[in-house]
Design a protein around this motif. Structure first.
Motif, PDB file in Angstrom:
ATOM      1  N   GLY A  32       0.823  -1.191   0.000  1.00 21.01           N
ATOM      2  CA  GLY A  32       0.000   0.000   0.000  1.00 21.01           C
ATOM      3  C   GLY A  32       0.858   1.242   0.000  1.00 21.01           C
ATOM      4  N   CYS A  33       0.298   2.340   0.503  1.00 24.54           N
ATOM      5  CA  CYS A  33       1.059   3.562   0.555  1.00 24.54           C
ATOM      6  C   CYS A  33       0.916   4.186   1.918  1.00 24.54           C
ATOM      7  N   GLY A  34       1.730   5.155   2.196  1.00 24.84           N
ATOM      8  CA  GLY A  34       1.788   5.736   3.516  1.00 24.84           C
ATOM      9  C   GLY A  34       3.052   5.308   4.218  1.00 24.84           C
ATOM     10  N   ALA A  35       3.167   5.594   5.502  1.00 17.19           N
ATOM     11  CA  ALA A  35       4.380   5.280   6.239  1.00 17.19           C
ATOM     12  C   ALA A  35       4.592   3.789   6.299  1.00 17.19           C
ATOM     13  N   GLY A  36       5.842   3.354   6.229  1.00 12.88           N
ATOM     14  CA  GLY A  36       6.158   1.937   6.307  1.00 12.88           C
ATOM     15  C   GLY A  36       7.609   1.723   6.004  1.00 12.88           C
ATOM     16  N   PRO A  61       5.836   4.409  -3.332  1.00 11.70           N
ATOM     17  CA  PRO A  61       5.124   5.371  -4.173  1.00 11.70           C
ATOM     18  C   PRO A  61       3.653   4.985  -4.306  1.00 11.70           C
ATOM     19  N   CYS A  62       2.806   5.967  -4.563  1.00 12.63           N
ATOM     20  CA  CYS A  62       1.398   5.668  -4.795  1.00 12.63           C
ATOM     21  C   CYS A  62       1.245   4.880  -6.091  1.00 12.63           C
ATOM     22  N   PRO A  63       0.355   3.899  -6.108  1.00 15.62           N
ATOM     23  CA  PRO A  63       0.195   3.063  -7.295  1.00 15.62           C
ATOM     24  C   PRO A  63      -0.392   3.825  -8.482  1.00 15.62           C
ATOM     25  N   GLU A  64      -0.148   3.275  -9.649  1.00 12.17           N
ATOM     26  CA  GLU A  64      -0.813   3.760 -10.855  1.00 12.17           C
ATOM     27  C   GLU A  64      -2.254   3.250 -10.863  1.00 12.17           C
ATOM     28  N   ALA A  65      -3.061   3.801 -11.747  1.00 11.42           N
ATOM     29  CA  ALA A  65      -4.419   3.292 -11.921  1.00 11.42           C
ATOM     30  C   ALA A  65      -4.361   1.835 -12.359  1.00 11.42           C
ATOM     31  N   ALA A  66      -5.342   1.051 -11.937  1.00 10.05           N
ATOM     32  CA  ALA A  66      -5.337  -0.378 -12.262  1.00 10.05           C
ATOM     33  C   ALA A  66      -6.755  -0.884 -12.433  1.00 10.05           C
ATOM     34  N   SER A  67      -6.883  -1.932 -13.232  1.00  7.96           N
ATOM     35  CA  SER A  67      -8.153  -2.612 -13.458  1.00  7.96           C
ATOM     36  C   SER A  67      -7.909  -4.102 -13.320  1.00  7.96           C
ATOM     37  N   VAL A  85      -9.433   1.015 -10.033  1.00  7.30           N
ATOM     38  CA  VAL A  85      -8.946   1.891  -8.968  1.00  7.30           C
ATOM     39  C   VAL A  85      -8.140   3.020  -9.604  1.00  7.30           C
ATOM     40  N   PRO A  86      -8.397   4.272  -9.223  1.00  9.42           N
ATOM     41  CA  PRO A  86      -7.645   5.395  -9.792  1.00  9.42           C
ATOM     42  C   PRO A  86      -6.189   5.385  -9.347  1.00  9.42           C
ATOM     43  N   ALA A  87      -5.388   6.169 -10.032  1.00  8.49           N
ATOM     44  CA  ALA A  87      -4.014   6.386  -9.591  1.00  8.49           C
ATOM     45  C   ALA A  87      -4.027   7.165  -8.287  1.00  8.49           C
ATOM     46  N   GLY A  88      -3.039   6.866  -7.433  1.00  8.13           N
ATOM     47  CA  GLY A  88      -2.926   7.599  -6.181  1.00  8.13           C
ATOM     48  C   GLY A  88      -2.990   6.681  -4.987  1.00  8.13           C
ATOM     49  N   CYS A  89      -2.922   7.290  -3.817  1.00 10.79           N
ATOM     50  CA  CYS A  89      -2.891   6.544  -2.573  1.00 10.79           C
ATOM     51  C   CYS A  89      -4.247   6.408  -1.898  1.00 10.79           C
ATOM     52  N   GLY A  90      -5.223   7.189  -2.280  1.00 14.88           N
ATOM     53  CA  GLY A  90      -6.524   7.071  -1.662  1.00 14.88           C
ATOM     54  C   GLY A  90      -6.517   7.564  -0.220  1.00 14.88           C
ATOM     55  N   PRO A  91      -7.561   7.219   0.566  1.00 16.17           N
ATOM     56  CA  PRO A  91      -8.678   6.364   0.165  1.00 16.17           C
ATOM     57  C   PRO A  91      -9.594   7.065  -0.830  1.00 16.17           C
TER      58      PRO A  91
END
Length: 362
Positions: A32-36, A61-67, A85-91
Motif C-alpha cells: 500500500g502507501c503511507g508510512a512503512g 510510491p502511490c500506485p498507478e491506476a489499475a483494473s 482503482v484510480p491512480a494515487g494513494c486514496g482512500p
C-alpha cells in the motif's frame, strides 16, 4: 433477455421501448502507501544527508491506476466483475454499477441481441479519471457469472439482483482503500439499487434512467405502443398483467406473447411487480441523485420526475440529448440505433460531471 430484444430484431432495437421481463481481491496492488518500511523507490534513495544525514524516504510510491478481475460468492456460485482503482494513494470514493435489464454483461452489452455499447466500461473509466473507483460485474447467469444463477429460469427472483449487488457493496466496505460506497443503478438497476439500501449501508444512491412506476404499469403502456395494430392482443396482454399482479401465474399465453410472459419467467415478473420505485425511494434515507436523458426512448423524463416528487431532497439532473445507453443521440432511428450498437461513442460528459459532484468522498 430484455423484452425489447425479444420483440424486435437487433437492427430495430432503438425503435421500440420495452423493459426487461426477465472478490474483490484482498490486495489489488501489493504494497500500500503511507508510512512503512521497504526499499527506496527506483532511481535511488532520498535526499543526500546533511549534518549527519537524514534517513532515506522509504515510503512506497502511490500506485498507478489499475483494473483487475474480482470475485464474490453468492449462495449459488461465483459472481465475476472488474474493479477499477484510480491512480494515487486514496482512500477513494467507490461505486457499484448495477446493470439494467436482460442478459447484460459488466460492460453494458448484450452481444447476442446486437446491443454493444460498452457504456458501463466507459462510465468506469470516466470515473477513474476523476478519482473514483468502481466495480462493475456480469449479472448472475451471464458471462463469467453463469454459476451464480439458479439452475432453472423458474427459480429466478427479482430480489436476487439486489442480494448480489449488496455483496459487492460489502466487499468494497471491507477494503481500506475505499472511503465511501455509492450504488449507481441503471434502468432496472435503479430499483435494485433502492433494494440494496435495505440490505446494507450505502453512502449515496444514483438512479440513471430508472422507472418511476411499477413494472406492470410500464408494461401496459409499452406493450400498447408495440402492439397498437392488434387491439385484441393488447387486451390479452393487459389481462395477463392483471393476473400476474395478483401473484397468479398464467397458463394460457398466446405464442406471440410467449417470449415476454412464458411460464418459466412469470415468477420473476411477479416478484418484480411487488415494488413501487417511488415508494422504495421515499423510504430510503441515503442521499440520492436522479439522472435522466431527454432522448431516452425506453424511460421518459416523467419517470424521473415521479421519483423526484417522492424524494424532494433528491438532486434531479435532466441531461439534454442523452439516450438510454448514456450516449448522445437524437430521436431519429439512425441516431438511436448508433447509441445502442456503437461502442466507440462516448458517455455524455454531463453524466460524469454530475456523478463527480454528487458522490461523497468521505
Amino acid at each position: 433477455m430484455s423484452l425489447r430484444s425479444r420483440l424486435m430484431s437487433p437492427a430495430r432495437c432503438a425503435g421500440l421501448a420495452l423493459p426487461c421481463a426477465t472478490a474483490l481481491a484482498l490486495s489489488l496492488l501489493g504494497a500500500g502507501c503511507g508510512a512503512g518500511t521497504g526499499s527506496p523507490p527506483p532511481g535511488g534513495g532520498g535526499a543526500p544527508p546533511d549534518d549527519g544525514g537524514s534517513p532515506p524516504d522509504t515510503t512506497p510510491p502511490c500506485p498507478e491506476a489499475a483494473s483487475v478481475d474480482v470475485t464474490v460468492e453468492n449462495e449459488r456460485g461465483a459472481l465475476k466483475g472488474t474493479l477499477v482503482v484510480p491512480a494515487g494513494c486514496g482512500p477513494f470514493p467507490a461505486v457499484v454499477i448495477i446493470a439494467g435489464s436482460g442478459p447484460t454483461d459488466r460492460d453494458g452489452n448484450q452481444a447476442a441481441a446486437g446491443l454493444v455499447t460498452d457504456s458501463y466500461r466507459l462510465l468506469a473509466e470516466g470515473l477513474r479519471d476523476r478519482g473514483i473507483a468502481s466495480i462493475r460485474y456480469d449479472k448472475a447467469g451471464i458471462g463469467a457469472s453463469v454459476s451464480a444463477a439458479p439452475r432453472a429460469e423458474k427459480d429466478m427472483r427479482f430480489e436476487m439482483g439486489a442480494d448480489d449487488a449488496a455483496l459487492w457493496v460489502e466487499k468494497l466496505r471491507g477494503d481500506g482503500r475505499f472511503a465511501t460506497v455509492t450504488v449507481v443503478g441503471h434502468s432496472e438497476g435503479s430499483l435494485l439499487g433502492m433494494l440494496v439500501a435495505r440490505r446494507t449501508e450505502i453512502d449515496g444512491y444514483v438512479s440513471i434512467a430508472g422507472a418511476g412506476r411499477r413494472i406492470g404499469d410500464v408494461l401496459r403502456e409499452q406493450l400498447a405502443s408495440a402492439l397498437q395494430q392488434d387491439p385484441a392482443l393488447i387486451e390479452t396482454a393487459n389481462a395477463i398483467i392483471d393476473q400476474l399482479e395478483q401473484g397468479q401465474p398464467v397458463d394460457d399465453v398466446p405464442p406471440s406473447l410467449m417470449n415476454v410472459f412464458r411460464p418459466s419467467v412469470q415468477p420473476y415478473v411477479i416478484s418484480w411487480m411487488k415494488y413501487d420505485p417511488a415508494a422504495e425511494l421515499k423510504a430510503m434515507t441515503a442521499p440520492a441523485l436522479l439522472l435522466q436523458g431527454t432522448t431516452d426512448v425506453q424511460v421518459p423524463v416523467t419517470d424521473a420526475e415521479l421519483l423526484a416528487a417522492a424524494r424532494p431532497d433528491a438532486e434531479l439532473v435532466i441531461v439534454e440529448g442523452m439516450s438510454h445507453t448514456l450516449k448522445a443521440a437524437t430521436l431519429s432511428a439512425a441516431s438511436q440505433n448508433a447509441a445502442y450498437t456503437d461502442p466507440s461513442l462516448p458517455v455524455v460528459p454531463r453524466v460524469l460531471e454530475a456523478l463527480e459532484a454528487f458522490i461523497p468522498v468521505e
